[in-house]
Design a protein around this motif. Structure first.
Motif, mmCIF file in Angstrom:
data_model
loop_
_atom_site.group_PDB
_atom_site.id
_atom_site.type_symbol
_atom_site.label_atom_id
_atom_site.label_comp_id
_atom_site.label_asym_id
_atom_site.label_seq_id
_atom_site.Cartn_x
_atom_site.Cartn_y
_atom_site.Cartn_z
ATOM 1 N N ALA A 339 35.114 22.239 50.313
ATOM 2 C CA ALA A 339 34.409 21.915 49.728
ATOM 3 C C ALA A 339 34.436 20.346 48.962
ATOM 4 O O ALA A 339 35.772 19.722 50.372
ATOM 5 C CB ALA A 339 35.161 22.307 48.301
ATOM 6 N N ARG A 340 33.461 20.051 48.751
ATOM 7 C CA ARG A 340 33.197 18.536 49.161
ATOM 8 C C ARG A 340 32.507 18.225 47.263
ATOM 9 O O ARG A 340 31.904 19.548 47.000
ATOM 10 C CB ARG A 340 31.995 18.030 49.663
ATOM 11 C CG ARG A 340 31.857 16.781 50.185
ATOM 12 C CD ARG A 340 30.444 16.442 50.263
ATOM 13 N NE ARG A 340 29.867 14.806 50.518
ATOM 14 C CZ ARG A 340 28.955 14.271 49.857
ATOM 15 N NH1 ARG A 340 27.387 14.758 50.195
ATOM 16 N NH2 ARG A 340 27.925 13.421 50.198
ATOM 17 N N LEU A 341 33.551 17.388 46.955
ATOM 18 C CA LEU A 341 32.861 17.620 45.267
ATOM 19 C C LEU A 341 32.222 15.663 44.658
ATOM 20 O O LEU A 341 31.772 16.268 44.743
ATOM 21 C CB LEU A 341 34.347 16.752 44.556
ATOM 22 C CG LEU A 341 35.671 17.635 45.173
ATOM 23 C CD1 LEU A 341 36.531 16.914 43.926
ATOM 24 C CD2 LEU A 341 35.741 18.782 44.138
ATOM 25 N N GLY A 342 31.893 15.630 46.662
ATOM 26 C CA GLY A 342 30.923 15.025 46.181
ATOM 27 C C GLY A 342 31.428 13.364 46.835
ATOM 28 O O GLY A 342 32.855 13.377 46.643
ATOM 29 N N GLY A 343 30.650 12.482 47.190
ATOM 30 C CA GLY A 343 30.379 11.089 47.978
ATOM 31 C C GLY A 343 31.917 11.184 48.775
ATOM 32 O O GLY A 343 31.122 11.815 50.172
ATOM 33 N N ASP A 344 33.064 10.509 49.161
ATOM 34 C CA ASP A 344 34.127 10.705 50.326
ATOM 35 C C ASP A 344 35.318 11.963 49.860
ATOM 36 O O ASP A 344 36.239 11.045 50.312
ATOM 37 C CB ASP A 344 34.429 9.010 50.809
ATOM 38 C CG ASP A 344 35.023 8.662 49.614
ATOM 39 O OD1 ASP A 344 35.113 8.900 48.760
ATOM 40 O OD2 ASP A 344 35.954 7.272 50.183
ATOM 41 N N GLU A 345 35.157 12.471 49.149
ATOM 42 C CA GLU A 345 35.851 13.268 48.330
ATOM 43 C C GLU A 345 36.449 14.813 48.974
ATOM 44 O O GLU A 345 35.129 15.724 48.591
ATOM 45 C CB GLU A 345 36.148 13.608 46.395
ATOM 46 C CG GLU A 345 36.853 12.021 45.925
ATOM 47 C CD GLU A 345 36.737 11.738 44.532
ATOM 48 O OE1 GLU A 345 37.515 11.252 43.884
ATOM 49 O OE2 GLU A 345 35.567 12.984 43.914
ATOM 50 N N PHE A 346 37.085 15.769 49.239
ATOM 51 C CA PHE A 346 36.946 16.580 49.601
ATOM 52 C C PHE A 346 38.132 17.418 49.483
ATOM 53 O O PHE A 346 39.125 16.701 49.009
ATOM 54 C CB PHE A 346 37.235 16.972 51.501
ATOM 55 C CG PHE A 346 35.557 16.213 52.206
ATOM 56 C CD1 PHE A 346 34.835 16.977 52.423
ATOM 57 C CD2 PHE A 346 35.542 15.113 52.381
ATOM 58 C CE1 PHE A 346 33.592 16.514 53.020
ATOM 59 C CE2 PHE A 346 34.854 14.255 52.819
ATOM 60 C CZ PHE A 346 33.507 15.303 53.193
ATOM 61 N N VAL A 347 37.873 18.259 49.213
ATOM 62 C CA VAL A 347 39.598 19.566 48.887
ATOM 63 C C VAL A 347 39.079 20.975 49.920
ATOM 64 O O VAL A 347 38.443 21.546 50.442
ATOM 65 C CB VAL A 347 38.782 20.180 47.174
ATOM 66 C CG1 VAL A 347 40.177 21.285 47.422
ATOM 67 C CG2 VAL A 347 39.291 19.118 46.592
ATOM 68 N N VAL A 348 40.708 21.005 50.316
ATOM 69 C CA VAL A 348 41.110 22.232 51.293
ATOM 70 C C VAL A 348 42.086 22.689 50.342
ATOM 71 O O VAL A 348 42.726 22.666 49.458
ATOM 72 C CB VAL A 348 41.318 21.602 51.724
ATOM 73 C CG1 VAL A 348 42.080 22.620 52.832
ATOM 74 C CG2 VAL A 348 40.921 21.159 52.939
ATOM 75 N N VAL A 349 41.671 24.402 50.525
ATOM 76 C CA VAL A 349 42.154 25.596 48.937
ATOM 77 C C VAL A 349 43.005 25.936 50.114
ATOM 78 O O VAL A 349 42.374 26.692 51.099
ATOM 79 C CB VAL A 349 41.776 26.380 48.330
ATOM 80 C CG1 VAL A 349 42.919 27.555 48.061
ATOM 81 C CG2 VAL A 349 40.836 24.958 47.153
ATOM 82 N N LEU A 350 44.125 26.375 50.664
ATOM 83 C CA LEU A 350 44.605 26.580 51.353
ATOM 84 C C LEU A 350 45.332 28.221 50.963
ATOM 85 O O LEU A 350 46.488 28.426 49.697
ATOM 86 C CB LEU A 350 46.393 26.542 52.697
ATOM 87 C CG LEU A 350 46.288 25.312 52.703
ATOM 88 C CD1 LEU A 350 47.197 24.266 53.351
ATOM 89 C CD2 LEU A 350 45.262 24.690 53.545
ATOM 90 N N THR A 351 44.938 29.132 51.213
ATOM 91 C CA THR A 351 44.724 31.297 50.267
ATOM 92 C C THR A 351 46.094 31.310 50.147
ATOM 93 O O THR A 351 46.168 31.791 49.366
ATOM 94 C CB THR A 351 43.492 31.416 50.805
ATOM 95 O OG1 THR A 351 44.128 32.194 52.294
ATOM 96 C CG2 THR A 351 42.441 31.082 50.785
ATOM 97 N N ASP A 352 46.490 30.696 51.278
ATOM 98 C CA ASP A 352 48.600 32.254 51.398
ATOM 99 C C ASP A 352 49.021 30.967 52.185
ATOM 100 O O ASP A 352 49.776 31.510 53.349
ATOM 101 C CB ASP A 352 48.271 33.632 51.913
ATOM 102 C CG ASP A 352 49.247 34.286 51.969
ATOM 103 O OD1 ASP A 352 50.043 34.087 51.596
ATOM 104 O OD2 ASP A 352 49.165 35.085 52.970
ATOM 105 N N ILE A 353 50.064 30.511 51.692
ATOM 106 C CA ILE A 353 51.405 29.964 52.251
ATOM 107 C C ILE A 353 52.617 30.480 52.035
ATOM 108 O O ILE A 353 52.812 31.140 50.447
ATOM 109 C CB ILE A 353 51.230 28.644 52.590
ATOM 110 C CG1 ILE A 353 51.618 27.813 51.219
ATOM 111 C CG2 ILE A 353 49.712 28.285 52.776
ATOM 112 C CD1 ILE A 353 51.412 26.679 50.196
ATOM 113 N N GLN A 354 53.375 30.641 52.457
ATOM 114 C CA GLN A 354 54.819 30.879 52.384
ATOM 115 C C GLN A 354 55.934 29.483 51.807
ATOM 116 O O GLN A 354 56.247 29.593 50.230
ATOM 117 C CB GLN A 354 55.750 31.152 53.790
ATOM 118 C CG GLN A 354 54.834 32.542 54.654
ATOM 119 C CD GLN A 354 54.361 33.826 53.396
ATOM 120 O OE1 GLN A 354 55.621 34.008 52.767
ATOM 121 N NE2 GLN A 354 53.064 33.951 53.086
#
Length: 691
Positions: A339-354
């Motif tokens: 996702a992009r929050l705005g400006g040059d800020e991005f978010v990545v959600v890793l849905t399933d990690i060990q």
């Protein structure tokens, strides 16, 4: 009546039979007569027929058809009579106009009469008045014709059906569905509705509803078509039928889907926006709780992204952001969220990690992908991102908390040299929370206008007269009381809050000065500081014009103070804006002169009125010879360019004497008066009114 059987009758029986037949003939509503052949003379007529043609049952006997009905009527029916005279049974209708002018429609049956030998003996005439039926049918035909014209004039498909069976339709039906009318006549209308919508359509029809509703129908080639349907029940010949208007709403549905997409996605990168991210992250966390899984949130910010915008323009910056978004999508799994929050800020959600190592590995992979060269407007660029990582359930249980923790970790990554990734730690909370708390307080202050202006006079050294006032903003902090601009202006610029503060200062300064003018005080201008960020982001000239119009302040009583950083970018936009401000009649001053690094060429290029000598050069005079030399050079430069010079921070008589000797025009500082609130300034102006 003629006797075709030639049977012998007794006089009594014959008389009785003739009377009965006469009674029956005169009682029926139809008009009846019999004409013989070959003379076509009347041998019998009932009362209705005779009276209809102006005769009695006795006087009409022996008359030919032409004599009985008149020449005009004979001309109209002669072809039919001749056909019947040749043995053909004839049926026709024609209009009759009564003596009172009423138009009636009659149906005429001419029936040939044959004897035993097959020879035609004459013709029966049976006339029925069908005026009411004719009128009803004419109305139906006219109604149907009007309906046909209506249906062909519209682009909406129209279908007629009775009990679901299609009886008619217009040309638009073919354009919509691909089915010609002959292909659908006699079929159930419900056959063309998608299976998932048939129950809805059946219930709509059975209940006789007439409000619009939406279903999906199938085109002849099989593709679905979303439509809006309105049904109406129409009575006809004692049997109801339904007229259905079908409107293609494909464009509407596409627009709705597009609007829904825009509401949930960033228009530049097509990534989910903050709102959609929080929805998706909440769903991911809900699933992780049920499965006892782990989730990672990566908060990424591009280092020095502003440099790209400033040097190459926003178009290049936008292209870079799109390229970054693409690399992020390619660098994670389909199940993960970018996702992009705005400006040059991005978010990545890793849905399933060990383990946390899984998140670290993905973050390192994304860092490597970002370090690769980007091509923007055919130019190679390299960037570095800073990434903060938070984990569920280790660092928080809600989407808000995890995002805040990842943001705090990202800030720590920037403080740790940029271009790296950091996991969240509890020790990071304090500084991040302080920033958020400060921002919230400042936003609240903007909403409530919790600011006030202090004014510092500027006097002319030559005669000590008041020449102007500088407006200085203060924040009424809920805990610390009045806070000076040095403590919140830079912060407000970094958080995107400077614009509403600057607008308030401009409007309030002009309003207050106009009020003092109306009171007979301070016929001098007020100077308002404008930050470089405000100057670049706003249509400054238009806003100044609007404020002057709103407050009624004359333009010559307003001055705009700009720092040298505004003039460092020698662009056409800067020059155009300054010329527009000057065209309004507003003065322009350069604040803190001598502290910037720009070329002095702008002093000739731009429409400047005053140079304000920064207080740092005045503070140590006259003792510091270097500062004296700088101040001397600035004053001489101003004089040669015909610009007024204003010394800031003047506190001692020795400084006043030095500046007067050097030819400085104006001074301000504690030696004149300290910055004062509205009421204190008013009292000062009253005391100095006669000076």
């Amino acid at each position: 009546m003629p006797d075709s059987s030639n049977a012998a009758n007794t006089p009594g029986q014959g008389g009785s039979s003739d009377s009965l037949l006469r009674l029956i003939a005169d009682s029926v509503p139809a008009l009846m007569a019999y004409y013989d052949l070959p003379g076509l003379r009347c041998q019998f007529a009932n009362q209705g027929y005779a009276a209809y043609n102006g005769h009695s049952t006795e006087s009409i006997l022996g008359l030919t058809v032409q004599e009985a009905i008149g020449d005009k009527a004979w001309q109209a029916i002669q072809p039919y009579v001749e056909r019947c005279s040749h043995g053909e049974r004839v049926k026709y209708t024609r209009e009759q106009t009564l003596p009172n002018g009423e138009v009636r429609m009659i149906e005429v049956n001419l029936i040939p009469h044959f004897g035993n030998a097959g020879l035609q003996l004459g013709s029966f005439v049976l006339i029925t008045d069908i005026t009411e039926r004719w009128r009803a049918e004419r109305e139906v035909r006219q109604s149907e014709e009007r309906m046909r014209k209506f249906t062909e004039a519209t682009d909406e498909a129209i279908v007629f059906h009775r009990d679901g069976i299609i009886t008619d339709g217009n040309e638009a039906l073919y354009r919509l569905t691909g089915f010609a009318l002959h292909e659908v006549l006699g079929l159930s209308i419900f056959n063309f509705i998608s299976p998932e919508w048939r129950a809805t359509a059946l219930e709509y029809t059975r209940s006789g509803r007439e409000d619009p509703y939406e279903v999906t129908i199938r085109h002849k080639d099989g593709h679905p078509i979303p439509v809006e349907v309105v049904g109406k029940t129409m009575p006809l010949h004692h049997a109801d039928y339904r007229i259905v208007v079908v409107r293609d709403i494909t464009a509407r549905k596409q627009a709705q889907e597009r609007e829904a997409f825009i509401a949930l996605h960033d228009p530049l990168t097509q990534l989910p926006n903050r709102h959609f991210l929080m929805e998706q992250l909440s769903q991911v966390l809900s699933l992780a709780r049920r499965r006892h899984g782990r989730v990672a949130v990566l908060f990424m910010n591009l280092d020095h992204f502003k440099t790209v915008n400033d040097s190459l323009g926003h178009h290049a910056g936008d292209q870079l952001l799109r390229n970054v978004a693409e690399r992020l999508r390619n660098g994670v799994r389909d199940a993960d969220v970018v996702a992009r929050l705005g400006g040059d800020e991005f978010v990545v959600v890793l849905t399933d990690i060990q383990t946390p190592d899984d998140a670290a590995m993905v973050a390192d992979k994304l860092l490597d992908s970002m370090h690769g060269v980007f091509t923007v407007d055919h130019l190679p660029l390299t960037i570095s991102p800073s990434i903060g990582i938070s984990l569920f359930p280790d660092h928080g249980a809600s989407a808000d908390v995890l995002l805040r923790c990842a943001d705090a970790a990202m800030q720590h990554a920037k403080e740790s040299g940029r271009g790296n990734r950091q996991f969240y730690a509890a020790s990071m909370d304090a500084s991040a929370l302080d920033v958020l708390h400060q921002e919230r307080l400042l936003r609240d202050a903007i909403a409530r206008n919790d600011f006030e202006l202090h004014y510092q006079p500027q006097i002319r050294l030559a005669d000590g007269t008041l020449q102007g006032l500088e407006a200085l903003v203060r924040w009424r902090h809920p805990v610390r009381g009045l806070v000076g601009p040095d403590e919140f202006i830079t912060f407000s610029e970094s958080r995107g809050l400077i614009t509403p503060i600057g607008r308030w200062v401009m409007r309030e300064a002009c309003r207050q000065l106009k009020a003092w003018h109306d009171e007979g005080l301070a016929p001098v201008p007020v100077a308002v500081n404008l930050s470089a960020l405000e100057f670049r982001q706003r249509d400054v000239a238009a806003e100044i014009a609007a404020v002057l119009l709103e407050t009624g302040l004359a333009p010559q009583y307003l001055e705009i103070e700009l720092t040298e950083s505004v003039l460092m970018h020698q662009t056409g936009q800067v020059l155009d804006t300054l010329n527009a401000i000057k065209a309004l009649g507003v003065g322009i001053s350069i604040d803190d002169f001598g502290t910037g690094y720009s070329s002095l060429a702008y002093l000739k290029r731009y429409p400047i009125d005053k140079l304000k000598i920064d207080r740092s050069f005045v503070a140590d005079t006259p003792e510091n010879t270097d500062d004296v030399a700088i101040v001397t050079a600035i004053i001489q430069m101003g004089r040669s360019l015909q610009l007024q010079t204003v010394a800031e921070g003047v506190e001692t008589q020795a400084q006043i004497d030095l500046l007067a000797g050097l030819g400085c025009d104006l001074i301000q500082g504690f030696a004149v008066a300290m910055p004062m609130g509205e009421e204190s300034t008013r009292r000062w102006l009253l005391r100095n009114k006669t000076k």
